[in-house]
Design an enzyme around this catalytic site. Sequence first.
Site, PDB file in Angstrom:
ATOM      1  N   GLU A 129      -2.464  -2.397  -0.488  1.00  0.00           N
ATOM      2  CA  GLU A 129      -3.747  -2.715   0.140  1.00  0.00           C
ATOM      3  C   GLU A 129      -3.758  -2.133   1.548  1.00  0.00           C
ATOM      4  O   GLU A 129      -3.166  -2.685   2.474  1.00  0.00           O
ATOM      5  CB  GLU A 129      -3.968  -4.229   0.179  1.00  0.00           C
ATOM      6  CG  GLU A 129      -3.997  -4.898  -1.191  1.00  0.00           C
ATOM      7  CD  GLU A 129      -5.306  -4.668  -1.939  1.00  0.00           C
ATOM      8  OE1 GLU A 129      -6.209  -4.012  -1.377  1.00  0.00           O
ATOM      9  OE2 GLU A 129      -5.419  -5.135  -3.084  1.00  0.00           O
ATOM     10  N   HIS A 134      -5.355   0.690  -2.788  1.00  0.00           N
ATOM     11  CA  HIS A 134      -6.590  -0.074  -2.628  1.00  0.00           C
ATOM     12  C   HIS A 134      -6.781  -0.393  -1.150  1.00  0.00           C
ATOM     13  O   HIS A 134      -5.991   0.012  -0.304  1.00  0.00           O
ATOM     14  CB  HIS A 134      -6.518  -1.383  -3.426  1.00  0.00           C
ATOM     15  CG  HIS A 134      -6.605  -1.196  -4.913  1.00  0.00           C
ATOM     16  ND1 HIS A 134      -7.742  -1.506  -5.639  1.00  0.00           N
ATOM     17  CD2 HIS A 134      -5.703  -0.754  -5.824  1.00  0.00           C
ATOM     18  CE1 HIS A 134      -7.541  -1.251  -6.918  1.00  0.00           C
ATOM     19  NE2 HIS A 134      -6.301  -0.796  -7.063  1.00  0.00           N
ATOM     20  N   HIS A 161     -11.645   1.113  -7.153  1.00  0.00           N
ATOM     21  CA  HIS A 161     -12.816   0.347  -6.731  1.00  0.00           C
ATOM     22  C   HIS A 161     -13.721   1.239  -5.888  1.00  0.00           C
ATOM     23  O   HIS A 161     -13.257   1.881  -4.930  1.00  0.00           O
ATOM     24  CB  HIS A 161     -12.391  -0.890  -5.949  1.00  0.00           C
ATOM     25  CG  HIS A 161     -11.766  -1.935  -6.809  1.00  0.00           C
ATOM     26  ND1 HIS A 161     -10.740  -2.753  -6.378  1.00  0.00           N
ATOM     27  CD2 HIS A 161     -12.010  -2.311  -8.088  1.00  0.00           C
ATOM     28  CE1 HIS A 161     -10.394  -3.573  -7.352  1.00  0.00           C
ATOM     29  NE2 HIS A 161     -11.149  -3.320  -8.392  1.00  0.00           N
ATOM     30  N   GLU A 210     -13.927   1.303  -2.093  1.00  0.00           N
ATOM     31  CA  GLU A 210     -12.650   1.612  -1.456  1.00  0.00           C
ATOM     32  C   GLU A 210     -12.415   3.125  -1.474  1.00  0.00           C
ATOM     33  O   GLU A 210     -11.297   3.615  -1.573  1.00  0.00           O
ATOM     34  CB  GLU A 210     -11.527   0.854  -2.172  1.00  0.00           C
ATOM     35  CG  GLU A 210     -11.707  -0.660  -2.078  1.00  0.00           C
ATOM     36  CD  GLU A 210     -10.686  -1.464  -2.872  1.00  0.00           C
ATOM     37  OE1 GLU A 210      -9.680  -0.880  -3.335  1.00  0.00           O
ATOM     38  OE2 GLU A 210     -10.911  -2.680  -3.049  1.00  0.00           O
TER      39      GLU A 210
END
Length: 298
Positions: free
Chosen positions: A264, A205, A59, A62
């Site tokens: 994450e 991420h 992404h 990110e």
Amino acid sequence: MADEQVYGYERLENDLDRLAHRYSFIRRGSIGTSALGRQIPYLRLGEGPFRWHFNGACHANEWITSWLLMRFAEDYADSCSRQTRFWGKSASDLFSRCTLWIVPMLNPDGVELVRCGVGEGQPLERELRAWNRDSNRFHRWKANARGVDLNDQFPAHWETERQRRSIHAPGPRDYGGEGPLSEPEAQALAELTERADFHAVLALHTQGEEIYWNYRGYEPEESRMWADRMAASAGYRAVYLEGSDAGYKDWFIAQYRRPGFTVEAGWGHNPLPASEAEDIYDDIARLLAEALDCAPLD
């Protein structure tokens, strides 16, 4: 105007050159090209039979995950070179047990959009501005240069995720494309995965300080134990996730029945600020070192 706080493509290329020059045991190359023709680089280190893969910046906003992975690679290489301890573990032991492939920036076009916006005369300039609500500020942009979310691109119940998202046109996020693996970045990662025959993968991420380790019951028994170990090392939570499909780790688990993880990193709102990178790294480095240590001894 370029945001120099963002860890962009040129800095990544410079760091890859520097590491490959400093450490003779690091190999670098490209897994393919992005939608706008940028090379998608990788680096490889280690000589063990267990094949690990880490990737970041799937992404665009990110991008901090690229910096985290490159910092990890440099610290790991330095410990291997000096034969010292690496986050409480023997770097030489990890090096002899694991071969690690890192793709630090899967979505270089998207990262450059976040960093610089759309340049005049750039390919897809008109479309990108329209998809971004006529703004040249792309700080919320997650997609690639064709407005496709690369983590909704993999053939793991892709149609289910498309219906769940209900996004049917290019944009900053959540559009899964015209079909699975329609985007060159996703194709390149899938082809690398098939070619290298990884034993385990981890997609980095942001944000939430969580580890997702399961997918529709396809995951092997050791996945939960490994996730618990990584979570404990970083102070993160290992989370049993439902209601999500078409991601890279989803496809990997379903395709190979091997451990796959989405981590994450950090806490807050994306994009996480560069000022928090060092604090996030302190946890992520421990987590990634623990991941390598999960590799079987035999």
